[in-house]
Scaffold this active site. Sequence first.
Site, short mmCIF file in Angstrom:
data_model
loop_
_atom_site.label_atom_id
_atom_site.label_comp_id
_atom_site.label_asym_id
_atom_site.label_seq_id
_atom_site.Cartn_x
_atom_site.Cartn_y
_atom_site.Cartn_z
N TRP A 325 0.82 -1.21 0.00
CA TRP A 325 0.00 0.00 0.00
C TRP A 325 0.86 1.26 0.00
O TRP A 325 0.48 2.29 -0.56
CB TRP A 325 -0.92 0.01 1.22
CG TRP A 325 -1.66 1.28 1.43
CD1 TRP A 325 -2.85 1.66 0.86
CD2 TRP A 325 -1.28 2.38 2.29
NE1 TRP A 325 -3.22 2.91 1.30
CE2 TRP A 325 -2.28 3.37 2.17
CE3 TRP A 325 -0.19 2.62 3.11
CZ2 TRP A 325 -2.22 4.58 2.87
CZ3 TRP A 325 -0.13 3.81 3.81
CH2 TRP A 325 -1.13 4.77 3.69
N HIS A 326 2.06 1.17 0.59
CA HIS A 326 2.90 2.36 0.74
C HIS A 326 3.53 2.82 -0.57
O HIS A 326 4.00 3.96 -0.65
CB HIS A 326 4.00 2.10 1.77
CG HIS A 326 3.51 2.10 3.18
ND1 HIS A 326 2.92 1.00 3.76
CD2 HIS A 326 3.53 3.06 4.13
CE1 HIS A 326 2.60 1.30 5.02
NE2 HIS A 326 2.95 2.54 5.26
N GLY A 327 3.58 1.99 -1.57
CA GLY A 327 4.20 2.44 -2.80
C GLY A 327 4.19 1.38 -3.88
O GLY A 327 4.09 0.18 -3.60
#
Length: 474
Positions: A325-327
């Site tokens: 989800w972060h990147g």
Amino acid sequence: MYFHSLQFLFFLTLTFSLYWALHRHKWPRLGVLMVASVFFYSMWTPWPLVLFLGATGINHLCIKGFRRSQKPGVRKALLTLSIVSTLGVLCTFKYADLFRETAVALLGPLGLHVRTQPFGLLLPVGLSFFTFQALSYVIDQYRGEIEKEHSFFEHLLYLLFFPHLVAGPIVRASHLIERFDDTPSLTADEGGRGLYRIAVGLAKKLIIADVLGSGLVDPVFGSPEAYTSAECFVAAVAYSFELYFDFSAYSDIAIGTAALFGFKFAENFNRPYLATNLFDFWARWHISLSNWLRDYLYRPLGGNRVSKPRALLNLMITMGLGGLWHGADWRFAIWGLAHGAMECVIRVWWWVTGKPPKEGKMAVVRAGLGWVATFTVVVLTRIVFRSPSLAHAGEMYLRLFEGSLGLANVSTLVWTMLAVAAVSHVTPLSLFHKAGDLFVRMPVPVRAVVLVLVGLGVRHLTSVETRPYVYFQF
């Protein structure tokens, strides 16, 4: 328009004045917030608002459908449509090129043709936070956890409300949309505490995070070969503090800003670097995301109510997807899976030995060792998180464990900020609240002077260029 800019101070003052001038009338006051939120986002680029509008429209129609239908099949189909369409937007704009690059790497050697040119889609600011909040609202409606059916305007404002739009926290319906009908109120003390949170956020961002980032983290992670192992280690620690003080600063300002409009957001951090195990860490770090992953992914997968091997798999899936989800890079998934694997080890250990007692002399020793191990794991895995590629992270690890000494490139200012960061992080929350009480008792003009000095004077005092919030990239 960043929270730590002069533009935002003018914008907030104007919006605050208009809102409270109309606060007794529901639709005019909500209209002020909607116009302000659209303007706030448009300062980056306005076109993603059309995307948000369309995604919200589909979700709203699905909510109307399954609220009115008594047929389980129809309700599940509408829920599935809503989830797939919302995640489809996220996957298209955030992960399309990652999936394309992966397909090229896997299928190219087999002779299968895959598009090699990047799609070049611009990632809308705040899309990840918008997606998770949109999904939570739809799922809560489906579960019957939200009694009232809100209008499309309220639904859209809930998602676009400017304090949390671009970098969270992920706000539950009970903290925002369900309060839209209530006539807001704001006492002098409540307003003062809101301003205090904003001032604290500005100080965290401009004094600590930006100094650590530009003074040590960026140079070392940019060229680790030019620094000693000791300097690389200090830079890794500094990055963990930079990330915390940068992101928690945004959350502080978001919470304080929402409070000025009569809304109470839940806390998003609770001194995470005092955690004594990784489960404790994730209960303290980015709490709104951790709770979202628990309630809308881990538990629906079966959580720990299933067999032990399946519970471990659920944990790995949750942490892997939470990392991704972060990147749009597999290194984020690797970072999440690394945390998941170590959490699995901890859980198996607890299954075998039982959770240790929390009292007694040995409990203190275990807590101390747990703290050292947890902080070390968090710092070392963050190297993958911060590096631009896995290869670069490998170079950083090689340099880190080379064993060379010397700290000549760590300035006095960086050492000072590291000390301030560490001391402020371990300071009891009671002192934080007492400082807030002192701020509240200050005359209004004095509070204003404090905010101006913090917001505008810190950058000059530290001679550090103002930087964007780290989590904007996610």
